[in-house]
Design a protein around this motif. Sequence first.
Motif, PDB file in Angstrom:
ATOM      1  N   HIS A 118      -0.708   3.335  -8.677  1.00  0.00           N
ATOM      2  CA  HIS A 118       0.473   3.376  -7.819  1.00  0.00           C
ATOM      3  C   HIS A 118       0.192   4.281  -6.615  1.00  0.00           C
ATOM      4  CE1 HIS A 118       4.609   2.886  -6.754  1.00  0.00           C
ATOM      5  NE2 HIS A 118       4.785   4.208  -6.682  1.00  0.00           N
ATOM      6  N   ASN A 119       0.452   3.792  -5.390  1.00  0.00           N
ATOM      7  CA  ASN A 119       0.240   4.483  -4.113  1.00  0.00           C
ATOM      8  C   ASN A 119      -1.231   4.757  -3.811  1.00  0.00           C
ATOM      9  OD1 ASN A 119       2.927   4.499  -3.404  1.00  0.00           O
ATOM     10  ND2 ASN A 119       3.318   6.481  -4.368  1.00  0.00           N
ATOM     11  N   GLU A 120      -2.150   4.092  -4.491  1.00  0.00           N
ATOM     12  CA  GLU A 120      -3.578   4.254  -4.196  1.00  0.00           C
ATOM     13  C   GLU A 120      -3.944   3.257  -3.104  1.00  0.00           C
ATOM     14  OE1 GLU A 120      -7.928   3.997  -6.425  1.00  0.00           O
ATOM     15  OE2 GLU A 120      -6.114   3.456  -7.506  1.00  0.00           O
ATOM     16  N   ARG A 121      -4.729   3.728  -2.127  1.00  0.00           N
ATOM     17  CA  ARG A 121      -5.136   2.852  -1.024  1.00  0.00           C
ATOM     18  C   ARG A 121      -6.369   2.080  -1.444  1.00  0.00           C
ATOM     19  NH1 ARG A 121      -5.133   5.777   4.608  1.00  0.00           N
ATOM     20  NH2 ARG A 121      -4.743   3.641   5.237  1.00  0.00           N
TER      21      ARG A 121
END
Length: 129
Positions: A118-121
């Motif tokens: 989650h929210n990792e690019r």
Amino acid sequence: MFENVGFSELLVLVLAGLFILGPERLPDAAAWLGRTIRQVKEYATGAREQLKNEMGPEFEQIRKPLEDLRELRNFNPKQAITKHLWDDQPDEKPNGHPSTGYPPVPTEQAPPQRPLAHNERPPYDPDAT
């Protein structure tokens, strides 16, 4: 012999014969044509049988390449490509390599990809853009 002649072509030939020969001579011409075609087929069959009797087993060795050429005449590129792409087993040559004759190119195994957190690019590759 008349595999590619459709009904419309046959109708045009009959009408042309009717105009050229006339209705009186057309039946005689059709009968003559039928006898001639039958006689040519008998000659061809007789010649084939005579060659087969005289040559014996060598006749089959000559007939096989001719059958291969006849198959080339009926070659369907779409069917060949489909078979090549979707066939599970490639044609094996005597050297054990696929039909190209060259050994297969080794492929590197890519590392397994894991799902992004989650929210990792996602990774960025400047050479690929």
